[in-house]
Design an enzyme around this catalytic site. Structure first.
Site, short mmCIF file in Angstrom:
data_model
loop_
_atom_site.label_atom_id
_atom_site.label_comp_id
_atom_site.label_asym_id
_atom_site.label_seq_id
_atom_site.Cartn_x
_atom_site.Cartn_y
_atom_site.Cartn_z
N ARG A 16 -20.91 -17.66 26.67
CA ARG A 16 -21.20 -18.59 25.58
C ARG A 16 -20.87 -20.04 25.94
O ARG A 16 -21.26 -20.96 25.23
CB ARG A 16 -20.45 -18.16 24.32
CG ARG A 16 -21.11 -16.98 23.61
CD ARG A 16 -20.33 -16.56 22.38
NE ARG A 16 -19.14 -15.81 22.73
CZ ARG A 16 -18.23 -15.40 21.85
NH1 ARG A 16 -18.37 -15.68 20.58
NH2 ARG A 16 -17.17 -14.71 22.24
N ASN A 170 -1.50 -11.09 16.61
CA ASN A 170 -1.10 -10.99 18.02
C ASN A 170 -1.69 -12.17 18.77
O ASN A 170 -2.90 -12.39 18.78
CB ASN A 170 -1.63 -9.67 18.58
CG ASN A 170 -1.40 -9.55 20.08
OD1 ASN A 170 -0.55 -10.22 20.64
ND2 ASN A 170 -2.18 -8.68 20.71
#
Length: 458
Positions: A16, A170
């Site tokens: 991307r 996380n």
């Protein structure tokens, strides 16, 4: 205290990003994201670093330039799989504490790493997860708390609706006891929605074997920020630029406006220095106190002394001593040293040369591969002719010499102390101390030439 080692997960290809280089080599403030992460590790006292690379691993190796272990992950099968690729590195460093990080999260810092490690040791954890609280935690694994530890981490796609409401996520940074992690890695399975080996599954494995898992909540939520496309990379650059300028303001650096100012994270600037708009400072550039860096300056890996004034100067790998004034529109190329109180004017280029104290190179001059003494005066349009088509040669100019306008010094050549050259001379021989050298052809005047030429055109 156990030895501290690190494995950095850096195998993403970054499709991307629309880039031919690996995602971790995309830059924030002109520094690859991977280099930000490595710098944080080294500042935190990590002794050995292993990088798990994938797409473009040759570029990663070239970027790091040696000193780090590189292992290859040919298939992208998850974070657990990536860490398995570093299995030999882990076994070679048995008994250590292992730091695991993502190579595309540049805002992890030495303080977060150090405080998380302190908690890891204090609680006797087998694994300590660095966490952060986000307003919008979508896409991140959620941390499941239990007492003063954690019971696990659940990925976004595996989380229940209730678990998806949890804001503690996380960050992708962990401390492990290496000896506990090695057998746990072998037990990780890929029976999940994406068919990948999640490193987070090691937490449940360690807990089931009676080990302890904890979490360190980072005060800086940006520690978990990464970039997956050009838009998020631009946002990281914006945040980083603001932080860096804020740090320099606190250290006594002045800015008229921060518009167009980009300062790399490793740049150092002394108190009392003023930075104009549209200034770019890159690499290991160091600037002393009470300087003025005018608009249009681009300095890379350049050392600047105190009380220096620069106007629209481009410099790479140069050293500029105290009290120097340069510009506008001057170019300093690598291995150049400008000594104290020298002056360089507009459209001057210096390459691989030493310019002595109080020497003046006023304008429209090229000095390459030269050693110039103190108090020398260069007239307009001087060139040191350093290349004969196959080799470079040096020019030596003594103290207090005077180089007349449009002089060509054809290297190798030496100009003595207090020697002069006549304007328009092409000097091919050494000039003794105190001598004048004039090297021109005789002037020939052809009367009426221009009139005859114009008459033919008519």
């Amino acid at each position: 205290m156990h030895e501290k080692i690190a494995v950095i997960l850096a195998a993403g290809n970054g499709k991307r990003m629309m880039s031919k280089k690996p995602k971790v080599l995309c830059e924030v403030l002109y520094k690859p994201m991977l280099s930000w992460v490595i710098s944080a590790c080294e500042k935190a006292g990590v002794e050995k670093i292993c990088v798990v690379a994938g797409y473009g691993h040759e570029q990663v190796e070239d970027s790091l330039g040696g000193g780090y272990r590189i292992v290859l992950q040919t298939e992208r099968l998850g974070t657990g799989h990536a860490l398995k690729m570093a299995g030999n590195f882990l076994k070679e460093n048995a008994g250590s504490d292992l730091l695991v990080l993502c190579g595309d999260a540049p805002f992890i810092d030495e303080k977060t790493i150090g405080e998380a490690h302190a908690l890891h040791q204090q609680q006797g954890n087998s694994v300590t997860v660095v966490t952060a609280e986000l307003e919008n935690p979508f896409g991140y694994g959620r941390v499941l708390r239990e007492g003063d530890g954690i019971s696990g981490i659940v990925e976004q796609k595996e989380a229940t609706k209730e678990q998806q409401k949890i804001r503690e996520i996380n960050s992708g940074v962990y401390w492990f006891k290496t000896d506990d992690l090695i057998p746990a890695l072998e037990q990780i399975k890929n029976d999940n929605a994406k068919g990948e080996y999640y490193l987070t599954d090691s937490i449940a494995i360690l807990l089931s074997s009676g080990k302890r898992a904890g979490a360190y909540l980072a005060p800086n939520a940006d520690a978990c920020l990464g970039a997956n496309d050009r838009k998020t990379l631009l946002e990281l650059n914006r945040k980083a630029a603001e932080r860096v300028i804020e740090k320099h303001l606190e250290n006594g650096v002045g800015f008229v406006s921060a518009d167009g100012v980009v300062i790399g994270p490793d740049v150092k600037i002394g108190a009392g220095t003023e930075i104009d708009p549209n200034v770019i400072l890159k690499g290991k550039t160091t600037i002393g106190e009470n300087c003025f860096i005018g608009q249009g300056c681009v300095l890379e890996d350049t050392t600047v002394g105190n009380d220096v004034k620069l106007y629209a100067v481009q410099s790479e790998g140069a050293v500029i001593r105290d009290g120097v004034r340069i510009g506008p529109f001057a170019h300093l190329r690598p291995n150049t040293e400008i000594r104290a109180e020298a002056k360089l004017g507009n459209f001057v280029e210096i390459k691989n040369s030493v310019i002595g104290e109080k020497t003046a190179v006023a304008h429209l001059t090229y000095v390459g591969d030269s050693d110039v003494g103190c108090g020398v005066n260069f007239g307009c349009g001087v060139v040191t002719v350093n290349y004969d088509g196959s080799e470079k040669h040096r020019t030596v100019i003594g103290d207090h010499a005077f180089i007349g306008c449009n002089t060509n010094l054809v290297a190798p050549v030496k100009v003595g102390d207090t020697a002069y050259t006549g304007a328009g001379s092409t000097i091919t021989k050494d000039i003794p101390d105190g001598a004048l050298a004039v090297e021109r052809t005789d002037t020939k005047i052809v009367e009426g030439y221009a009139y005859r030429k114009l008459k033919k055109k008519k």
